[in-house]
Design an enzyme around this catalytic site. Sequence first.
Site, PDB file in Angstrom:
ATOM      1  N   CYS A 235      98.120 -33.352  79.387  1.00 11.09           N
ATOM      2  CA  CYS A 235      99.532 -33.646  79.108  1.00 11.09           C
ATOM      3  C   CYS A 235      99.761 -35.081  78.639  1.00 11.09           C
ATOM      4  CB  CYS A 235     100.400 -33.307  80.316  1.00 11.09           C
ATOM      5  SG  CYS A 235     100.185 -34.371  81.762  1.00 11.09           S
ATOM      6  N   HIS A 282     103.390 -34.582  85.257  1.00 14.20           N
ATOM      7  CA  HIS A 282     103.320 -33.898  83.960  1.00 14.20           C
ATOM      8  C   HIS A 282     104.290 -34.585  83.002  1.00 14.20           C
ATOM      9  CE1 HIS A 282     102.201 -30.516  81.411  1.00 14.20           C
ATOM     10  NE2 HIS A 282     103.465 -30.377  81.061  1.00 14.20           N
ATOM     11  N   HIS A 294     104.086 -29.630  74.788  1.00 13.96           N
ATOM     12  CA  HIS A 294     103.269 -30.158  75.887  1.00 13.96           C
ATOM     13  C   HIS A 294     101.962 -29.397  75.973  1.00 13.96           C
ATOM     14  CE1 HIS A 294     104.205 -26.980  79.126  1.00 13.96           C
ATOM     15  NE2 HIS A 294     104.760 -26.541  78.017  1.00 13.96           N
TER      16      HIS A 294
END
Length: 319
Positions: A235, A282, A294
């Site tokens: 990420c 994240h 993402h």
Amino acid sequence: MPVVPRLLRIVLLGAAAVAVIAPATSANATPSPSDLQQQINQSSAALEKIVEQYNGIGEQLKATQTSIAALDAKMAPLQSQVDSAYANVSEIAAQAYKGGNPSSMALLLSDGTSGDLLSNLTTLNHIASAQQQQIQGYSQMKSQYDTEKTRLNTLLSQQQADQKNLADQKTKIEGDLANLMAMRKQAYGSATAAKPAPVAAPNIAGSAGVAVRYAYNAIGKPYVYAAAGPSSYDCSGLTMAAWAAAGKSLPHNAAMQWNQVAHISRSQLQAGDLVFYSNLGHVAIYVGNNQVIHAPQPGEYVKLSSVDMMSPYGYGRVR
């Protein structure tokens, strides 16, 4: 539907603990696809937190190593200066030997530590004040250097130990995750999700547009832990690489990225901004129309998702 027993494995992360759901054993009834997916999601979330910490330690290691190199670079000319100063002292000592007084030479040649030598040298009337001050200045700077070098070396050793500890934890969870992915393959026929089709990037001006186009071009690339492209990403690796393409430097860690960006509100979101999730575990890049791109989790690919795919922690603008 029988209840599937679950074994909780506790993974220590500093002062925190993350519960990882271990896969069902052969003695248990076969879990449903939804049960399997829940276990995969929980294990992936736990692993992502460890990987982001691992990435963060890597960033700290690089910073410490850079500081050590800079300190060594500063010391090189200083060492040259002190060598010159001591050469001057040797010349004066030679002159003192040829025509100076014996008591001065006795001080100069007496046994003792470097500190004693410096103390003795300052008493010699044959040494000019400039040489005295130069050597004293070196001694002070050398002492400061040694203190800082010791601190950095200690910090480097601790960071390397932390990195190994996190790597060991990551290996254990990856083993659990591999078992879960095998069960997912049994349930779904494949361990990986369907690969998303390429999506055309919107026309966005400026550096944000460059970062967004990079993210669109990454759609369909697999999620790989600690990767930052160009063939795979995690990420924070994706957001770092996207903004690097636009000439902006971000660390490879979601929490560090949060500390570096300007914090904004949801109403201020623009394409290129970063959206943070899971208590800074994240991060995604906002691309407009309430969507983000993402790198989700193992078995999946970089993809478009709703900005509300999970509750956002906060929003940030790269400066």
